[in-house]
Write an enzyme that holds these catalytic residues in place. Structure first.
Site, PDB file in Angstrom:
ATOM      1  N   LYS A  49      -1.060   3.286  -6.599  1.00  0.00           N
ATOM      2  CA  LYS A  49      -2.248   3.246  -7.300  1.00  0.00           C
ATOM      3  C   LYS A  49      -3.600   3.837  -6.538  1.00  0.00           C
ATOM      4  O   LYS A  49      -4.150   4.133  -6.904  1.00  0.00           O
ATOM      5  CB  LYS A  49      -2.747   1.898  -8.060  1.00  0.00           C
ATOM      6  CG  LYS A  49      -2.856   1.664  -8.984  1.00  0.00           C
ATOM      7  CD  LYS A  49      -2.785   0.352  -9.907  1.00  0.00           C
ATOM      8  CE  LYS A  49      -3.574  -0.174 -11.558  1.00  0.00           C
ATOM      9  NZ  LYS A  49      -4.999   0.451 -11.211  1.00  0.00           N
ATOM     10  N   ALA A 196      -5.313  -3.980   1.888  1.00  0.00           N
ATOM     11  CA  ALA A 196      -5.626  -2.354   2.655  1.00  0.00           C
ATOM     12  C   ALA A 196      -6.621  -1.315   2.204  1.00  0.00           C
ATOM     13  O   ALA A 196      -7.098  -0.826   2.314  1.00  0.00           O
ATOM     14  CB  ALA A 196      -3.858  -1.890   2.855  1.00  0.00           C
ATOM     15  N   LEU A 434      -1.726   7.888  19.535  1.00  0.00           N
ATOM     16  CA  LEU A 434      -1.317   7.110  19.832  1.00  0.00           C
ATOM     17  C   LEU A 434      -1.022   5.992  18.628  1.00  0.00           C
ATOM     18  O   LEU A 434      -0.748   5.411  17.309  1.00  0.00           O
ATOM     19  CB  LEU A 434      -2.478   6.104  20.525  1.00  0.00           C
ATOM     20  CG  LEU A 434      -3.432   7.014  21.185  1.00  0.00           C
ATOM     21  CD1 LEU A 434      -4.490   6.447  21.950  1.00  0.00           C
ATOM     22  CD2 LEU A 434      -2.409   7.740  22.262  1.00  0.00           C
TER      23      LEU A 434
HETATM   24  C1  LIG Z   1     -13.381  10.633   5.887  1.00  0.00           C
HETATM   25  C2  LIG Z   1     -12.313   9.477   6.724  1.00  0.00           C
HETATM   26  C3  LIG Z   1     -11.417   9.156   5.487  1.00  0.00           C
HETATM   27  C4  LIG Z   1     -10.733   7.774   6.408  1.00  0.00           C
HETATM   28  C5  LIG Z   1      -9.660   6.660   6.293  1.00  0.00           C
HETATM   29  C6  LIG Z   1      -7.907   7.550   5.856  1.00  0.00           C
HETATM   30  C7  LIG Z   1      -7.218   7.190   5.050  1.00  0.00           C
HETATM   31  C8  LIG Z   1      -6.354   6.288   6.582  1.00  0.00           C
HETATM   32  C9  LIG Z   1      -5.159   5.892   6.055  1.00  0.00           C
HETATM   33  C10 LIG Z   1      -4.543   4.029   6.881  1.00  0.00           C
HETATM   34  C11 LIG Z   1      -4.154   4.828   7.573  1.00  0.00           C
HETATM   35  C12 LIG Z   1      -2.981   3.729   8.566  1.00  0.00           C
HETATM   36  C13 LIG Z   1      -2.668   4.234  10.342  1.00  0.00           C
HETATM   37  C14 LIG Z   1      -2.075   3.273  10.844  1.00  0.00           C
HETATM   38  O1  LIG Z   1      -2.578   2.402  11.518  1.00  0.00           O
HETATM   39  S1  LIG Z   1      -0.030   3.347  10.186  1.00  0.00           S
HETATM   40  C15 LIG Z   1       0.114   1.469  11.068  1.00  0.00           C
HETATM   41  C16 LIG Z   1       0.594   0.346   9.851  1.00  0.00           C
HETATM   42  N1  LIG Z   1       0.388  -0.288  10.114  1.00  0.00           N
HETATM   43  C17 LIG Z   1       1.751  -1.275  10.210  1.00  0.00           C
HETATM   44  O2  LIG Z   1       2.545  -1.135   9.330  1.00  0.00           O
HETATM   45  C18 LIG Z   1       1.367  -2.709  10.775  1.00  0.00           C
HETATM   46  C19 LIG Z   1       1.852  -4.001   9.865  1.00  0.00           C
HETATM   47  N2  LIG Z   1       1.915  -4.310   8.626  1.00  0.00           N
HETATM   48  C20 LIG Z   1       0.515  -3.906   7.809  1.00  0.00           C
HETATM   49  O3  LIG Z   1       0.041  -5.064   8.882  1.00  0.00           O
HETATM   50  C21 LIG Z   1       0.436  -3.771   6.667  1.00  0.00           C
HETATM   51  O4  LIG Z   1       1.187  -4.415   6.079  1.00  0.00           O
HETATM   52  C22 LIG Z   1      -0.477  -2.795   5.824  1.00  0.00           C
HETATM   53  C23 LIG Z   1      -1.885  -3.547   6.533  1.00  0.00           C
HETATM   54  C24 LIG Z   1       0.241  -2.022   6.120  1.00  0.00           C
HETATM   55  C25 LIG Z   1      -0.862  -2.713   4.244  1.00  0.00           C
HETATM   56  O5  LIG Z   1      -0.711  -4.061   3.607  1.00  0.00           O
HETATM   57  P1  LIG Z   1      -0.285  -4.447   2.796  1.00  0.00           P
HETATM   58  O6  LIG Z   1       1.132  -4.607   3.033  1.00  0.00           O
HETATM   59  O7  LIG Z   1      -0.327  -6.423   2.342  1.00  0.00           O
HETATM   60  O8  LIG Z   1      -0.220  -3.936   0.919  1.00  0.00           O
HETATM   61  P2  LIG Z   1      -1.488  -3.335   0.509  1.00  0.00           P
HETATM   62  O9  LIG Z   1      -1.063  -4.637  -0.769  1.00  0.00           O
HETATM   63  O10 LIG Z   1      -2.833  -4.672   0.850  1.00  0.00           O
HETATM   64  O11 LIG Z   1      -2.097  -2.747  -0.085  1.00  0.00           O
HETATM   65  C26 LIG Z   1      -1.184  -1.699  -0.615  1.00  0.00           C
HETATM   66  C27 LIG Z   1      -1.644  -0.820  -0.637  1.00  0.00           C
HETATM   67  O12 LIG Z   1      -1.275   0.563   0.617  1.00  0.00           O
HETATM   68  C28 LIG Z   1      -0.842   1.250   0.496  1.00  0.00           C
HETATM   69  N3  LIG Z   1      -0.201   1.379   2.041  1.00  0.00           N
HETATM   70  C29 LIG Z   1       0.454   0.274   2.738  1.00  0.00           C
HETATM   71  N4  LIG Z   1       0.620   0.523   4.309  1.00  0.00           N
HETATM   72  C30 LIG Z   1      -0.124   1.518   4.164  1.00  0.00           C
HETATM   73  C31 LIG Z   1      -0.059   2.761   5.670  1.00  0.00           C
HETATM   74  N5  LIG Z   1       0.312   2.520   6.487  1.00  0.00           N
HETATM   75  N6  LIG Z   1      -1.429   3.235   6.417  1.00  0.00           N
HETATM   76  C32 LIG Z   1      -1.637   3.283   4.299  1.00  0.00           C
HETATM   77  N7  LIG Z   1      -2.123   3.243   3.219  1.00  0.00           N
HETATM   78  C33 LIG Z   1      -0.744   2.342   3.519  1.00  0.00           C
HETATM   79  C34 LIG Z   1       0.679   1.407  -0.209  1.00  0.00           C
HETATM   80  O13 LIG Z   1       0.950   2.721   0.001  1.00  0.00           O
HETATM   81  C35 LIG Z   1       0.005   0.851  -1.195  1.00  0.00           C
HETATM   82  O14 LIG Z   1      -1.190   1.304  -1.453  1.00  0.00           O
HETATM   83  P3  LIG Z   1      -0.057   2.789  -3.491  1.00  0.00           P
HETATM   84  O15 LIG Z   1       0.970   3.143  -2.545  1.00  0.00           O
HETATM   85  O16 LIG Z   1      -0.354   1.423  -4.454  1.00  0.00           O
HETATM   86  O17 LIG Z   1      -1.370   3.920  -3.642  1.00  0.00           O
END
Ligand SMILES: CCCCCCCCCCCCCC(=O)SCCNC(=O)CCNC(=O)[C@H](O)C(C)(C)COP(=O)(O)OP(=O)(O)OC[C@H]1O[C@@H](n2cnc3c(N)ncnc32)[C@H](O)[C@@H]1OP(=O)(O)O
Length: 434
Positions: A49, A196, A434
């Site tokens: 979503k 997130a 990293l």
């Molecule tokens: C122009 C500038 C742009 C800048 C931004 C660029 C984008 C940056 C993107 C970020 C790059 C990060 C790079 C790193 O640091 S990658 C490392 C990620 N961290 C971990 O794995 C640590 C352990 N896990 C957690 O802390 C949580 O499970 C996290 C915080 C990961 C999710 O929290 P939670 O489990 O409580 O979920 P929710 O209910 O809040 O949210 C669910 C939604 O979030 C989407 N989700 C889950 N995991 C990730 C993920 N790793 N990248 C992107 N999206 C992710 C998921 O598909 C769903 O969306 P959708 O599938 O429904 O659509």
């Protein structure tokens, strides 16, 4: 740890034999796996979503070569970028984390140490050190406002974190100002509450305020849509400990003493002129690495300042070695690794796995195989338990021969607001995050 951002299981103890000439390469297999995963999730009607609303490659567009490469959305005028932070649920508040402050670093370190990436079997969790976090988050030109925390208003406890740093990244022949997004973490007790997406939108807003419209990031999970999928490989340096803690298994028909012998390394490096990189090497290393990285489709555009920051050795953070030709004193080769320990969860005898991660390596005179064997020798001397490497750049040419075994987790690379027509092979990537 076992491997990548959110990876799983222990790697095979005995490295795989080389595939025969007709067998698909490991990176081809990784691409097949990705295609299968995407098809499965489409067939199940699995929705993303949040990600479906973002300017990223969408699953339904995979294979559509009519779409142009480059930015998906045009930049918006700064005046149209939202000026106030996104709303958080009422008990929480945004903070900007000052990574110069020792107390703040300790809070961030504690959140990540207890809540960051684990392998699928929850045996290991990344344990980035404070010094590492300060290095990773304060490169040349960094923005404090991109180090974002979420606190509980009442208790002031830090419960979530996300960061960006600026980077010039070349995609084919286009140099793009990007943010590299990392360290997204939500406290275990606050998971699955859609925090997130709010964090990602807030970091995006703050990046936009600096007039930057693209980003690069990696994750262990499949999201719409990887530009490439890589695999971690692991080279045992301390096989007994790795087996004792369940990181690896004793191979079939192997005894512990045969395994220790298999992974034994010489005490001294083989390459004449192999020495630690020093400050005065920066210009030569920049020249060598720029030339080397120019062959990859996606790679950082490093200048002297970047090289000084990212590659000059920093105790327990990053190690770099050059080969200085004994006759001409020219710098001909370079190798580096960074230090990222993992906490070992629930083991009576050991609490930490000391892991070195291959970073940027360049060979022009010394064969890459010999250079990397020297890197293994210094890592072993410095008491690392394991040396990890992705199959990016030319790493595929030494992994099997140097007795790395494939891990079972994958690392997916992503670009935000930048479309690439075809999925890239890992060996076409010149970027390590990293
Ligand atoms: C122009 C500038 C742009 C800048 C931004 C660029 C984008 C940056 C993107 C970020 C790059 C990060 C790079 C790193 O640091 S990658 C490392 C990620 N961290 C971990 O794995 C640590 C352990 N896990 C957690 O802390 C949580 O499970 C996290 C915080 C990961 C999710 O929290 P939670 O489990 O409580 O979920 P929710 O209910 O809040 O949210 C669910 C939604 O979030 C989407 N989700 C889950 N995991 C990730 C993920 N790793 N990248 C992107 N999206 C992710 C998921 O598909 C769903 O969306 P959708 O599938 O429904 O659509």
């Amino acid at each position: 740890m076992v491997d990548s951002n959110a990876s799983s299981g222990a790697p095979e103890e005995t490295p795989n034999p080389s595939p025969d000439g007709n067998a698909p390469s490991d990176s081809d297999l990784a691409l097949d796996n990705l295609a299968r995963k995407v098809q499965e999730s489409l067939a199940l009607g699995k929705r993303h979503k949040f990600w479906e609303s973002q300017p990223v490659g969408q699953f339904k567009d995979i294979g559509d070569t009519s779409l142009p490469e480059g930015p998906i959305e045009a930049p918006t005028p700064l005046s149209e970028v939202k000026q106030e932070p996104y709303n958080l649920p009422n008990p929480y508040e945004w903070i900007t984390c000052d990574m110069d402050s020792e107390e703040m670093c300790i809070e961030v370190y504690t959140l990540l140490t207890n809540n960051y990436v684990e392998d699928d079997e929850n045996m290991f969790r990344f344990n980035y050190s404070k010094e590492f976090l300060q290095w990773a988050l304060r490169p040349p030109g960094y923005f404090k406002s991109w180090h974002i925390g979420v606190r509980v208003k009442n208790s002031k406890k830090l419960v979530a974190f996300i960061t960006g740093i600026p980077a010039r990244i070349r995609v084919r022949d286009e140099i793009v100002n990007m943010a590299e997004i990392n360290f997204l973490c939500v406290h275990k007790k606050l998971r699955s509450k859609r925090l997130a997406p709010v964090m990602i939108k807030e970091v995006t807003r703050r990046v936009h305020l600096e007039h930057i419209w693209q980003a690069a990031y990696t994750a262990g999970i499949v999201l719409p849509t990887p530009i490439s999928t890589c695999q971690y490989w692991h080279r045992s340096l301390n096989p007994k400990k790795l087996i004792d803690v369940g990181f690896s298994r004793l191979g079939a028909r192997m005894t512990m003493s045969r395994t220790i012998k298999l992974y034994k390394l010489p005490d001294t490096t083989a390459t004449p002129g192999f020495r630690k990189m020093e400050l005065h090497d920066v210009p030569a290393v920049t020249r060598t690495i720029r030339k080397y990285l120019s062959q990859f489709i996606v790679a950082p555009d490093f200048d002297d300042n970047d090289v000084e920051h990212w590659l000059l050795p920093k105790e327990n953070v990053v190690d770099s070695y050059v080969v200085e030709c004994p006759e001409t004193h020219e710098i001909t080769d370079f190798c580096s690794f960074y230090t990222l320990p993992s906490s070992i969860l629930g083991n009576q005898s050991y609490s930490t796995l000391k892991a070195a991660y291959s970073y940027y390596n360049v060979s022009t005179k010394t064969p890459l195989l010999q250079l990397m064997n020297d890197a293994l020798i210094v890592a072993k001397r410095k008491d690392y338990d394991v040396f990890n490497a992705l199959d990016v750049m030319h790493n595929g040419s030494f992994l099997k021969e140097l007795k790395f075994g494939p891990g079972d987790g994958k690392l997916h690379y992503y670009l935000y607001n930048y479309r690439i027509k075809q999925t890239l092979k890992a060996s076409e990537l010149g970027l390590v995050l990293l």
